[in-house]
Scaffold this motif. Structure first.
Motif, mmCIF file in Angstrom:
data_model
loop_
_atom_site.group_PDB
_atom_site.id
_atom_site.type_symbol
_atom_site.label_atom_id
_atom_site.label_comp_id
_atom_site.label_asym_id
_atom_site.label_seq_id
_atom_site.Cartn_x
_atom_site.Cartn_y
_atom_site.Cartn_z
ATOM 1 N N UNK A 139 35.381 41.078 45.743
ATOM 2 C CA UNK A 139 34.847 39.770 45.367
ATOM 3 C C UNK A 139 35.684 39.045 44.333
ATOM 4 N N UNK A 140 36.562 39.751 43.627
ATOM 5 C CA UNK A 140 37.346 39.100 42.589
ATOM 6 C C UNK A 140 36.447 38.545 41.507
ATOM 7 N N UNK A 141 36.585 37.254 41.251
ATOM 8 C CA UNK A 141 35.791 36.594 40.222
ATOM 9 C C UNK A 141 34.531 35.947 40.779
ATOM 10 N N UNK A 142 34.235 36.196 42.052
ATOM 11 C CA UNK A 142 32.963 35.737 42.609
ATOM 12 C C UNK A 142 32.989 34.390 43.292
ATOM 13 N N UNK A 143 34.128 33.986 43.829
ATOM 14 C CA UNK A 143 34.195 32.686 44.500
ATOM 15 C C UNK A 143 33.204 32.562 45.648
ATOM 16 N N UNK A 144 32.893 33.682 46.305
ATOM 17 C CA UNK A 144 31.866 33.668 47.350
ATOM 18 C C UNK A 144 30.552 34.239 46.845
ATOM 19 N N UNK A 174 47.014 42.143 36.280
ATOM 20 C CA UNK A 174 48.132 41.447 35.642
ATOM 21 C C UNK A 174 48.006 39.945 35.873
ATOM 22 N N UNK A 175 48.732 39.202 35.067
ATOM 23 C CA UNK A 175 48.723 37.756 35.233
ATOM 24 C C UNK A 175 47.381 37.152 34.856
ATOM 25 N N UNK A 176 46.957 36.169 35.626
ATOM 26 C CA UNK A 176 45.698 35.469 35.344
ATOM 27 C C UNK A 176 45.073 35.017 36.661
ATOM 28 N N UNK A 177 44.625 35.998 37.450
ATOM 29 C CA UNK A 177 44.016 35.622 38.726
ATOM 30 C C UNK A 177 42.762 34.761 38.548
ATOM 31 N N UNK A 178 41.926 35.000 37.521
ATOM 32 C CA UNK A 178 40.775 34.101 37.345
ATOM 33 C C UNK A 178 41.172 32.627 37.255
ATOM 34 N N UNK A 179 42.306 32.353 36.620
ATOM 35 C CA UNK A 179 42.777 30.964 36.560
ATOM 36 C C UNK A 179 43.118 30.448 37.948
ATOM 37 N N UNK A 180 43.858 31.238 38.716
ATOM 38 C CA UNK A 180 44.216 30.831 40.076
ATOM 39 C C UNK A 180 42.971 30.615 40.921
ATOM 40 N N UNK A 181 42.018 31.532 40.795
ATOM 41 C CA UNK A 181 40.790 31.420 41.580
ATOM 42 C C UNK A 181 40.055 30.129 41.268
ATOM 43 N N UNK A 182 39.974 29.794 39.982
ATOM 44 C CA UNK A 182 39.244 28.593 39.577
ATOM 45 C C UNK A 182 40.000 27.318 39.952
ATOM 46 N N UNK A 183 41.322 27.325 39.789
ATOM 47 C CA UNK A 183 42.094 26.100 39.965
ATOM 48 C C UNK A 183 42.456 25.812 41.416
ATOM 49 N N UNK A 184 42.584 26.869 42.248
ATOM 50 C CA UNK A 184 43.125 26.657 43.584
ATOM 51 C C UNK A 184 42.174 27.018 44.722
ATOM 52 N N UNK A 193 53.013 30.912 40.417
ATOM 53 C CA UNK A 193 52.673 32.226 40.953
ATOM 54 C C UNK A 193 53.369 33.339 40.181
ATOM 55 N N UNK A 194 54.565 33.089 39.658
ATOM 56 C CA UNK A 194 55.233 34.076 38.812
ATOM 57 C C UNK A 194 54.431 34.353 37.543
ATOM 58 N N UNK A 195 53.679 33.373 37.092
ATOM 59 C CA UNK A 195 52.948 33.507 35.841
ATOM 60 C C UNK A 195 51.564 34.119 36.016
ATOM 61 N N UNK A 196 50.899 33.854 37.170
ATOM 62 C CA UNK A 196 49.474 34.215 37.247
ATOM 63 C C UNK A 196 49.109 35.188 38.359
ATOM 64 N N UNK A 197 49.930 35.330 39.399
ATOM 65 C CA UNK A 197 49.513 36.053 40.610
ATOM 66 C C UNK A 197 50.050 37.478 40.610
ATOM 67 N N UNK A 198 49.145 38.451 40.577
ATOM 68 C CA UNK A 198 49.526 39.849 40.475
ATOM 69 C C UNK A 198 50.575 40.315 41.465
ATOM 70 N N UNK A 199 50.418 40.055 42.790
ATOM 71 C CA UNK A 199 51.435 40.508 43.736
ATOM 72 C C UNK A 199 52.824 39.930 43.464
#
Length: 272
Positions: free
Chosen positions: A55-60, A20-30, A218-224
């Protein structure tokens, strides 16, 4: 330590939450700076067999591949893997992407030289099971590296703020920020590791001028966080209370103009 049992239904629920949301955006931006920190701490070098768990979107994963590692990026959520695969292709980096549950990894014993997780495995509901899997797939003498939000830090306090508004978790499920507590991690890994180093560090975030801006993002992009609001439905009073509690967390951690420090725990150990 309590005995945990893998729960496929709960796994499916977690998979849906992270889609849900847009975790890839959060991962890239924050949080993108965190991956290279973990890779450097683990000492990944050319030819190392590396597994990035949750790994999510692969930040590591992507920085580990850039460092020359033979990398498998594993995650529960195929939507996150797809975003990571695209990011890797755009950077010209090759690695393997595989859907996998951190509590039941589809890999052989002692298969990897480095097993790491960057704000990922901490969200597996059964900590004992996930820790056991990290240990199982790491070869003797290999490296285990973990980077997790602390209970006292900004994301830890976010989860504490959401907790009263959520249904009670199933028996055996533990709070994610416990992975950011040194004593908890030492208990999870126990005598299976040696030469453990533990550091508290912080990620400087310059995206939010105040708590309400943080909350709305966080209401817009973060699944939890999205799941927390869905759990309370259309009750306006409860929505207002959660709004206020999350904004208060954000305001508490604003230290300067649009500046926050998000504390994390960096753990590196050697598999016995």
């Amino acid at each position: 330590m309590t005995t945990s049992v893998h729960d496929p239904a709960l796994t499916a629920k977690h998979r849906a939450m992270w889609a849900t949301g847009d975790y890839p955006r959060l991962a890239a931006e924050l949080v993108s700076p965190l991956g290279p920190v973990l890779v450097e701490a683990c000492g990944v070098k050319p030819g190392d067999r590396v597994l990035d768990v949750a790994a999510g979107t692969g930040n590591a994963s992507i920085p580990a591949a850039v460092a020359g590692g033979d990398v498998v990026a594993s995650d529960l959520t195929p939507e996150l893997l797809a975003a990571g695969r695209l990011a890797a292709e755009q950077r010209g980096v090759e690695l393997r992407w595989q859907e996998a549950d951190a509590e039941a990894l589809p890999f052989g014993d002692a298969e990897f030289d480095t097993v790491m997780s960057c704000i990922g495995v901490m969200f597996a509901p059964h900590h004992e099971l996930a820790a056991g899997e990290l240990l199982r797939v790491c070869r003797p003498g290999g490296t285990i590296g973990l980077l997790s939000w602390t209970p006292e830090g900004h994301i830890g306090r976010l989860f504490a703020a959401m907790k009263p508004h959520l249904p009670a978790p199933p028996p055996g499920v533990q709070a994610p920020p416990l992975w950011g507590d040194e004593n908890h991690v030492r208990a999870l890994l126990g005598d299976e590791v040696s030469d453990m180093t533990v550091q508290r560090r912080s990620l400087t975030v310059t995206a939010f001028p105040d708590g309400s801006t943080f909350r709305d993002y966080f209401k817009a992009v973060y699944g939890p966080t999205i799941s927390a609001y869905r759990a309370i439905g259309d009750d306006r009073d409860r929505i207002a209370a959660l709004d206020a509690d999350i904004a208060a967390v954000g305001d508490r951690f604003v230290t300067g103009p649009s500046t926050m420090e998000w504390e994390y725990l960096l753990v590196v150990a050697r598999r016995r």
